[in-house]
Design a protein around this motif. Structure first.
Motif, PDB file in Angstrom:
ATOM      1  N   LEU A  32       0.828  -1.188   0.000  1.00 20.81           N
ATOM      2  CA  LEU A  32       0.000   0.000   0.000  1.00 20.81           C
ATOM      3  C   LEU A  32       0.869   1.247   0.000  1.00 20.81           C
ATOM      4  O   LEU A  32       1.985   1.253   0.496  1.00 20.81           O
ATOM      5  CB  LEU A  32      -0.907   0.015   1.236  1.00 20.81           C
ATOM      6  CG  LEU A  32      -1.840  -1.188   1.405  1.00 20.81           C
ATOM      7  CD1 LEU A  32      -2.612  -1.065   2.705  1.00 20.81           C
ATOM      8  CD2 LEU A  32      -2.790  -1.278   0.221  1.00 20.81           C
ATOM      9  N   ALA A  33       0.361   2.286  -0.598  1.00 20.22           N
ATOM     10  CA  ALA A  33       1.056   3.565  -0.599  1.00 20.22           C
ATOM     11  C   ALA A  33       0.030   4.655  -0.332  1.00 20.22           C
ATOM     12  O   ALA A  33      -1.109   4.588  -0.793  1.00 20.22           O
ATOM     13  CB  ALA A  33       1.741   3.802  -1.947  1.00 20.22           C
ATOM     14  N   THR A  34       0.437   5.677   0.423  1.00 19.36           N
ATOM     15  CA  THR A  34      -0.460   6.802   0.643  1.00 19.36           C
ATOM     16  C   THR A  34      -0.598   7.592  -0.641  1.00 19.36           C
ATOM     17  O   THR A  34       0.250   7.500  -1.550  1.00 19.36           O
ATOM     18  CB  THR A  34       0.071   7.721   1.748  1.00 19.36           C
ATOM     19  OG1 THR A  34       1.283   8.346   1.279  1.00 19.36           O
ATOM     20  CG2 THR A  34       0.359   6.949   3.025  1.00 19.36           C
ATOM     21  N   ALA A  35      -1.654   8.374  -0.734  1.00 20.51           N
ATOM     22  CA  ALA A  35      -1.837   9.212  -1.909  1.00 20.51           C
ATOM     23  C   ALA A  35      -0.663  10.171  -2.070  1.00 20.51           C
ATOM     24  O   ALA A  35      -0.213  10.455  -3.189  1.00 20.51           O
ATOM     25  CB  ALA A  35      -3.155   9.985  -1.792  1.00 20.51           C
ATOM     26  N   ALA A  36      -0.142  10.672  -0.949  1.00 17.38           N
ATOM     27  CA  ALA A  36       1.001  11.589  -1.014  1.00 17.38           C
ATOM     28  C   ALA A  36       2.236  10.880  -1.554  1.00 17.38           C
ATOM     29  O   ALA A  36       2.988  11.429  -2.372  1.00 17.38           O
ATOM     30  CB  ALA A  36       1.275  12.167   0.375  1.00 17.38           C
ATOM     31  N   ASP A  37       2.464   9.631  -1.082  1.00 10.06           N
ATOM     32  CA  ASP A  37       3.621   8.870  -1.574  1.00 10.06           C
ATOM     33  C   ASP A  37       3.498   8.608  -3.067  1.00 10.06           C
ATOM     34  O   ASP A  37       4.489   8.668  -3.807  1.00 10.06           O
ATOM     35  CB  ASP A  37       3.729   7.535  -0.826  1.00 10.06           C
ATOM     36  CG  ASP A  37       4.169   7.715   0.617  1.00 10.06           C
ATOM     37  OD1 ASP A  37       4.714   8.787   0.934  1.00 10.06           O
ATOM     38  OD2 ASP A  37       3.953   6.781   1.414  1.00 10.06           O
ATOM     39  N   ALA A  38       2.278   8.277  -3.522  1.00  8.11           N
ATOM     40  CA  ALA A  38       2.077   8.024  -4.946  1.00  8.11           C
ATOM     41  C   ALA A  38       2.383   9.261  -5.776  1.00  8.11           C
ATOM     42  O   ALA A  38       2.990   9.180  -6.846  1.00  8.11           O
ATOM     43  CB  ALA A  38       0.642   7.563  -5.202  1.00  8.11           C
ATOM     44  N   CYS A  39       1.996  10.440  -5.279  1.00  8.94           N
ATOM     45  CA  CYS A  39       2.293  11.686  -5.990  1.00  8.94           C
ATOM     46  C   CYS A  39       3.791  11.961  -6.013  1.00  8.94           C
ATOM     47  O   CYS A  39       4.326  12.413  -7.031  1.00  8.94           O
ATOM     48  CB  CYS A  39       1.558  12.850  -5.331  1.00  8.94           C
ATOM     49  SG  CYS A  39      -0.227  12.836  -5.617  1.00  8.94           S
ATOM     50  N   ASP A  40       4.456  11.694  -4.891  1.00 10.19           N
ATOM     51  CA  ASP A  40       5.907  11.872  -4.858  1.00 10.19           C
ATOM     52  C   ASP A  40       6.595  11.003  -5.895  1.00 10.19           C
ATOM     53  O   ASP A  40       7.510  11.433  -6.601  1.00 10.19           O
ATOM     54  CB  ASP A  40       6.461  11.541  -3.464  1.00 10.19           C
ATOM     55  CG  ASP A  40       6.106  12.608  -2.434  1.00 10.19           C
ATOM     56  OD1 ASP A  40       5.786  13.745  -2.850  1.00 10.19           O
ATOM     57  OD2 ASP A  40       6.144  12.291  -1.234  1.00 10.19           O
ATOM     58  N   SER A  41       6.149   9.750  -5.997  1.00 12.19           N
ATOM     59  CA  SER A  41       6.725   8.825  -6.969  1.00 12.19           C
ATOM     60  C   SER A  41       6.496   9.328  -8.391  1.00 12.19           C
ATOM     61  O   SER A  41       7.391   9.278  -9.236  1.00 12.19           O
ATOM     62  CB  SER A  41       6.114   7.432  -6.793  1.00 12.19           C
ATOM     63  OG  SER A  41       6.618   6.535  -7.749  1.00 12.19           O
ATOM     64  N   LEU A  42       5.278   9.824  -8.671  1.00 11.95           N
ATOM     65  CA  LEU A  42       4.976  10.350  -9.996  1.00 11.95           C
ATOM     66  C   LEU A  42       5.851  11.546 -10.327  1.00 11.95           C
ATOM     67  O   LEU A  42       6.417  11.637 -11.425  1.00 11.95           O
ATOM     68  CB  LEU A  42       3.495  10.737 -10.076  1.00 11.95           C
ATOM     69  CG  LEU A  42       3.077  11.537 -11.326  1.00 11.95           C
ATOM     70  CD1 LEU A  42       3.311  10.717 -12.581  1.00 11.95           C
ATOM     71  CD2 LEU A  42       1.632  11.973 -11.221  1.00 11.95           C
ATOM     72  N   LEU A  43       5.982  12.472  -9.387  1.00  7.32           N
ATOM     73  CA  LEU A  43       6.775  13.675  -9.643  1.00  7.32           C
ATOM     74  C   LEU A  43       8.243  13.333  -9.874  1.00  7.32           C
ATOM     75  O   LEU A  43       8.904  13.929 -10.730  1.00  7.32           O
ATOM     76  CB  LEU A  43       6.624  14.647  -8.470  1.00  7.32           C
ATOM     77  CG  LEU A  43       5.215  15.247  -8.311  1.00  7.32           C
ATOM     78  CD1 LEU A  43       5.105  16.041  -7.013  1.00  7.32           C
ATOM     79  CD2 LEU A  43       4.875  16.133  -9.505  1.00  7.32           C
ATOM     80  N   ASP A  44       8.750  12.349  -9.120  1.00  8.12           N
ATOM     81  CA  ASP A  44      10.132  11.899  -9.346  1.00  8.12           C
ATOM     82  C   ASP A  44      10.279  11.318 -10.745  1.00  8.12           C
ATOM     83  O   ASP A  44      11.287  11.552 -11.428  1.00  8.12           O
ATOM     84  CB  ASP A  44      10.533  10.861  -8.296  1.00  8.12           C
ATOM     85  CG  ASP A  44      10.699  11.465  -6.907  1.00  8.12           C
ATOM     86  OD1 ASP A  44      10.831  12.710  -6.818  1.00  8.12           O
ATOM     87  OD2 ASP A  44      10.685  10.697  -5.925  1.00  8.12           O
ATOM     88  N   SER A  45       9.266  10.552 -11.177  1.00  6.85           N
ATOM     89  CA  SER A  45       9.310   9.956 -12.514  1.00  6.85           C
ATOM     90  C   SER A  45       9.286  11.028 -13.593  1.00  6.85           C
ATOM     91  O   SER A  45      10.003  10.946 -14.596  1.00  6.85           O
ATOM     92  CB  SER A  45       8.132   8.997 -12.716  1.00  6.85           C
ATOM     93  OG  SER A  45       8.199   7.913 -11.828  1.00  6.85           O
ATOM     94  N   LEU A  46       8.465  12.066 -13.387  1.00  3.93           N
ATOM     95  CA  LEU A  46       8.397  13.154 -14.369  1.00  3.93           C
ATOM     96  C   LEU A  46       9.725  13.890 -14.470  1.00  3.93           C
ATOM     97  O   LEU A  46      10.152  14.277 -15.569  1.00  3.93           O
ATOM     98  CB  LEU A  46       7.272  14.120 -13.983  1.00  3.93           C
ATOM     99  CG  LEU A  46       5.838  13.567 -14.089  1.00  3.93           C
ATOM    100  CD1 LEU A  46       4.839  14.596 -13.579  1.00  3.93           C
ATOM    101  CD2 LEU A  46       5.520  13.179 -15.526  1.00  3.93           C
ATOM    102  N   GLU A  47      10.380  14.086 -13.336  1.00  2.00           N
ATOM    103  CA  GLU A  47      11.702  14.730 -13.355  1.00  2.00           C
ATOM    104  C   GLU A  47      12.709  13.870 -14.116  1.00  2.00           C
ATOM    105  O   GLU A  47      13.514  14.372 -14.904  1.00  2.00           O
ATOM    106  CB  GLU A  47      12.195  14.969 -11.916  1.00  2.00           C
ATOM    107  CG  GLU A  47      11.399  16.000 -11.137  1.00  2.00           C
ATOM    108  CD  GLU A  47      11.609  17.420 -11.653  1.00  2.00           C
ATOM    109  OE1 GLU A  47      12.569  17.640 -12.420  1.00  2.00           O
ATOM    110  OE2 GLU A  47      10.807  18.299 -11.299  1.00  2.00           O
ATOM    111  N   HIS A  48      12.648  12.553 -13.876  1.00  2.00           N
ATOM    112  CA  HIS A  48      13.564  11.635 -14.568  1.00  2.00           C
ATOM    113  C   HIS A  48      13.298  11.646 -16.072  1.00  2.00           C
ATOM    114  O   HIS A  48      14.232  11.658 -16.877  1.00  2.00           O
ATOM    115  CB  HIS A  48      13.395  10.221 -14.006  1.00  2.00           C
ATOM    116  CG  HIS A  48      14.300   9.213 -14.644  1.00  2.00           C
ATOM    117  ND1 HIS A  48      15.615   9.053 -14.259  1.00  2.00           N
ATOM    118  CD2 HIS A  48      14.094   8.320 -15.654  1.00  2.00           C
ATOM    119  CE1 HIS A  48      16.173   8.113 -14.993  1.00  2.00           C
ATOM    120  NE2 HIS A  48      15.265   7.655 -15.843  1.00  2.00           N
TER     121      HIS A  48
END
Length: 463
Positions: free
Chosen positions: A151-167
């Protein structure tokens, strides 16, 4: 014993503070080593779920007449569980120890049972028994996973997405294995790990040729990965004939594959031998005519143990061995297969390309271009697939509409229209998860089973 001590700490910490049950509620009662402690844990879960207090007094009252509590020393044992419960430390390591110890006990039992069955059960094949063992171990692996670890919190999921967009901004969007075939590379960014891609079509639409072109193209571009082809319709010789024929076409002077069996001239055989060196060694072909989902999974995992698997190609769904229907219809049975292949794609981190026949109803329509509803038992296939591609060759139907009056103006017009579309293959992307649907134009040279992107010289497409 560490498992018993960890279970006692788990129970004591939750009785002290019922709110901690939320962190470890994934631990099942049957995973505790001692049966009495398992019953206490089940009672705690029931009380907390019902919104009631699960403290020492309540538990002692519930088990006052339980013979096991008397064996452990009565209510004093419940009090000891609280006294021994660690304070101000994380509860999760104790839960992990309980689950880990349970998993070890279960794994030992599965392997012991499997060893006994392999030696004594002569009614089933070794492959079937190994598949059963693997299935039990797979279920055990899933049960042993910490529930909150998935499970991941909604905040963690957004952090992961933003990191992916930066990459992606710095290095470009992540792609799968490129194939050199536009309908895969442009439309889906290659063979993407975790994806199930369905190639659907009526006979003679070029499904197998498109599949082979993608598989061989990806293998040449990704030499560090292995690509598996499960060819249920053609044997290894037929696959080799088409691969070599396509290679001769790419070199500029194609030898049609249907001429291979009629006796080639010595210089043609020598030429074919020269193309053998260009065949990718990282393509593996399984040409058994009756493979099951378990057969495919075993092969994929065995290969993955040695090298990453870039793609798995299955030709085709309706020829696969079916699981026991147990009174269900074909749609539900095939749904088990497609869901299993989708799961395999995700767990093995590979792309599965599955060929499928279309319903005969296509032939009854004036417009023969395929639609999602034309997939045989389309509900499960469409639902499980990340992408659905339909290779379509209009020339196949146009050839069968030849005017009877040879030499007439109508017949000449028919011939001219035929030549304009003879090499044309439209690959209709009817579904692409997260991408755009549409049609990609490919060129298909049927006599050599060769698929390529449409060349700049449009005249070659009609040649």
């Amino acid at each position: 014993m560490l498992a018993v001590e960890s279970a006692q700490c788990l129970i004591g910490m939750v009785m002290v503070d019922n709110s901690r049950y939320r962190e470890v509620g994934h631990v099942r009662p049957d995973q505790l080593f001692d049966p009495f402690h398992a019953r206490i844990w089940a009672a705690i879960g029931d009380l907390v779920s019902a919104g009631r207090r699960a403290d020492a007094a309540t538990i002692a009252d519930l088990f006052a007449a339980d013979p096991s509590l008397i064996e452990f020393g009565g209510a004093r044992h419940i009090a000891d569980l609280i006294d021994k419960a660690p304070s101000y430390v994380s509860i999760r390591p104790f839960a992990e120890t309980v689950v880990s110890s349970w998993a070890r006990r279960e794994a030992a039992a599965v392997l012991a049972d499997g060893a006994r069955d392999v030696m004594t059960d002569l009614a089933n094949s070794p492959g079937a028994m190994l598949s059963a063992i693997r299935n039990r171990l797979d279920r055990l692996e899933q049960d042993a996973s910490s529930a909150d670890g998935e499970l991941a919190t909604a905040a963690d999921a957004c952090d992961s997405l933003l990191d992916s967009l930066e990459h992606e901004a710095a290095h470009g969007r992540e792609r799968g294995c490129m194939t050199g075939v536009r309908c895969f590379d442009r439309r889906m960014r290659g063979l993407r790990p975790g994806w199930l891609v369905v190639l659907g079509g009526r006979p003679s639409m070029g499904k197998s040729g498109l599949m082979r072109s993608a598989a061989y193209g990806a293998a040449k571009r990704n030499p560090d990965k292995t690509f598996l082809i499960f060819s249920l319709e053609m044997d290894a010789r037929e696959c080799a004939e088409r691969a070599l024929s396509a290679a001769t076409f790419e070199a500029g002077d194609g030898i049609p594959y249907n001429e291979f069996g009629s006796g080639l001239a010595p210089h043609e055989r020598a030429r074919l031998r020269g193309f053998r060196a260009g065949m990718p060694a990282n393509v593996l072909i399984d040409d058994r005519s009756n493979v099951s989902l378990d057969d495919i999974a075993r092969r994929v995992w065995a290969v993955k143990a040695r090298q990453p698997v870039g793609g798995v190609f299955v030709d085709y769904l309706q020829l696969m061995a079916r699981p026991d229907p147990a009174g269900r219809n074909d749609a539900l049975v095939l749904g088990d297969i497609t869901r299993g292949l989708k799961t395999l794609a995700r767990e093995a981190e590979t792309c599965v390309v599955l060929l499928s026949q279309l319903n005969r109803q296509v032939e009854n329509r004036e417009d023969k271009r395929p639609q999602l509803a034309d997939l045989r038992d389309s509900g499960s296939i469409e639902q499980d697939a990340n992408a659905v591609l339909f290779p379509y060759r209009e020339v196949y139907y146009r050839e069968r509409a030849e005017p009877k009056d040879t030499g007439s103006a109508e017949h000449l017009k028919w011939q001219e229209s035929l030549e304009l579309i003879r090499r044309r293959m439209d690959v209709i992307a009817a579904k692409v998860r997260g991408g755009a649907i549409g049609t990609d134009r490919q060129a298909y040279y049927a006599e050599c089973d060769h698929v390529e992107d449409v060349p700049q010289d449009a005249d070659r497409l009609a040649a």
